[in-house]
Design a protein around this motif. Structure first.
Motif, short mmCIF file in Angstrom:
data_model
loop_
_atom_site.label_atom_id
_atom_site.label_comp_id
_atom_site.label_asym_id
_atom_site.label_seq_id
_atom_site.Cartn_x
_atom_site.Cartn_y
_atom_site.Cartn_z
N THR A 124 5.88 9.11 -0.44
CA THR A 124 5.88 8.39 -1.71
C THR A 124 5.29 7.00 -1.50
N ASN A 125 4.80 6.40 -2.56
CA ASN A 125 4.33 5.01 -2.56
C ASN A 125 5.15 4.24 -3.60
N LEU A 144 -0.58 9.68 -0.46
CA LEU A 144 0.51 9.02 -1.16
C LEU A 144 0.81 9.68 -2.51
N GLU A 146 2.45 8.83 -5.96
CA GLU A 146 2.76 7.61 -6.70
C GLU A 146 4.13 7.70 -7.36
N CYS A 147 4.80 6.56 -7.42
CA CYS A 147 6.09 6.46 -8.10
C CYS A 147 5.92 5.63 -9.36
N ASP A 148 6.75 5.90 -10.34
CA ASP A 148 6.64 5.28 -11.65
C ASP A 148 7.44 3.97 -11.68
N PRO A 155 9.33 9.46 -8.11
CA PRO A 155 8.03 10.08 -7.84
C PRO A 155 7.49 10.82 -9.06
N LYS A 156 6.18 10.74 -9.24
CA LYS A 156 5.52 11.44 -10.33
C LYS A 156 5.20 12.87 -9.89
N SER A 159 1.55 13.70 -9.41
CA SER A 159 0.99 13.16 -8.17
C SER A 159 1.40 14.01 -6.97
N GLU A 361 0.84 0.55 -0.77
CA GLU A 361 -0.26 -0.03 -1.55
C GLU A 361 0.21 -0.46 -2.93
N GLY A 362 -0.30 -1.62 -3.38
CA GLY A 362 0.00 -2.09 -4.73
C GLY A 362 1.40 -2.62 -4.92
N GLN A 363 2.07 -3.06 -3.86
CA GLN A 363 3.46 -3.51 -3.96
C GLN A 363 3.59 -5.03 -3.78
#
Length: 387
Positions: A124-125, A144, A146-148, A155-156, A159, A361-363
């Motif tokens: 998960t990300n 990865l 993706e998580c919402d 987790p989505k 994804s 990523e993106g955190q």
């Protein structure tokens, strides 16, 4: 003459993250009062005296000084199998249990047993960084899921479906989650299990923080009651948090007997056996300290509530997710990296936490607060420190 080189798969990794954050904390001069350490997931209270007594007796016995069974001491495998059967209202036997030296080793040995260099594992990300670096040093690719962030970092499914359809051999998740604290609902876990089953992939569920689910939650999931679960599911666990013995390194794997056989090959090369004295002590402590462990769950819930109260007082700060040991908090400092924010908090405010960027990523807008480390009074200090 060419110089000898380290393994590039290891050399390219960053140094362990916790020491770097603690180095920031050492520069704090105390201007805001005592340090509030919310960095590492360690119990913020000592082990029970009975646990210490059992550890001492077991460590002093000549019986625990030699090599033990690779799969773990029979007394602990039996005790933990009974515990799992009770928690999940399922039939789990000692043949489904392998004892490891902590949950990090449980993940590494499971990863080696189920995937090889060049294979792909889905995480998960955001992810737990030690799982990501384990895959990297083994030459296992990761994709990865993706998580919402708008709905508690769950987790989505779409994804996850994409990752498995793309060839991931394993989907590895953590619930309650590290770093976010998100508690994955049983229905979501069932959906993820069925996805893995449909794609012929393994589902690894790291349940290190399972013992700190809310009282009313019930069984974490129904997966152990599904016929054929052992062909898809691998569960990981740590005794460290519940028994307050992280230094004794004790974890467990629950899986099908065929998977346990493969993990046994890995463990024979990795460590031969988990620490024996801790295994003997934990087997005795499981029934003896059940009430104490339940009380600790209430205490951790009290600390979680204290953090919710603090965050409600701080304009611009937002709770992305919170549960068990962790909160994933969105900071209000636009234009600053999560590392810059965490460093400044440690050095200037005496609040030690981990940057979101350490977890994927993106955190960059997030910080991980391990609130279980501090009592409610210490957590209350954050109202002024973060203002």
């Amino acid at each position: 003459m060419p110089a000898a080189q380290a393994n590039p798969l290891v050399a390219r990794l960053s140094p362990p993250p916790i020491p770097s954050v603690l180095a920031w904390a050492r520069e704090y001069r105390g201007g805001k009062g005592p340090l509030v350490d919310l960095s590492q997931a360690v119990p913020g209270y000592p082990a029970h005296p009975e646990m210490l007594r059992l550890l001492g007796e077991a460590a002093a016995s000549p019986k625990t000084t030699g090599y033990g069974p690779i799969e773990g001491e029979g007394v602990l495998r039996d005790a933990y199998a009974r515990h799992m059967s009770s928690v999940y209202d399922a039939s789990v036997s000692s043949d489904n249990i392998h004892i490891t030296a902590g949950c990090n080793q449980a993940f590494m040995s499971a990863a080696i047993a189920l995937a090889g260099a060049g294979d792909t594992v889905a995480l998960t990300n955001p992810f737990y960084f030690n799982q990501e670096t384990t895959l990297a040093m083994l030459g296992i690719k990761r994709v990865l899921v993706e998580c919402d962030a708008e709905h508690g970092f769950l987790p989505k499914l779409q994804s996850a479906e994409k990752a498995l359809a793309g060839g991931a051999k394993v989907l590895a998740i953590v619930t309650p989650n590290n770093p976010t604290g998100a508690i994955y609902p049983p229905a979501l876990l069932l959906d993820l299990f069925l996805l893995c089953q449909r794609h012929g992939a393994w589902l690894i569920v790291d349940e290190t923080y399972r013992d700190f689910l809310p009282d009313a939650h019930g069984a974490p999931h129904p997966l152990l009651t599904i016929p054929g679960w052992d062909e898809t599911l691998v569960l990981l666990y740590s005794f460290s948090k519940s028994f307050c013995i992280p230094g004794h390194r004790l974890g467990a794997i629950t899986a099908g007997a065929n998977v346990i056989a493969e993990i046994t090959k890995v463990m024979d090369n990795m460590q031969i056996c988990a620490p024996r004295a801790a295994q003997v002590a934990a087997a005795q402590a499981m029934p003896l300290l059940s009430d104490w462990r339940a009380g600790n769950r209430v205490e951790i819930a009290r600390r979680a509530n204290a953090l919710r109260i603090v965050m409600a007082q701080l304009p611009g700060w937002e709770i992305g997710a919170l549960g068990a040991y962790f909160a994933f908090i969105r900071h209000p400092f636009e234009g600053l990296s999560s590392s810059a924010v965490a460093e400044r908090l440690a050095k200037e405010a005496g609040v030690v936490c981990l940057p979101g960027s350490y977890f994927g990523e993106g955190q960059e807008h997030y910080l991980r607060l391990a609130f279980a480390n501090a009592d409610a009074a210490s957590i209350g200090l954050l109202a002024d420190r973060l203002a």
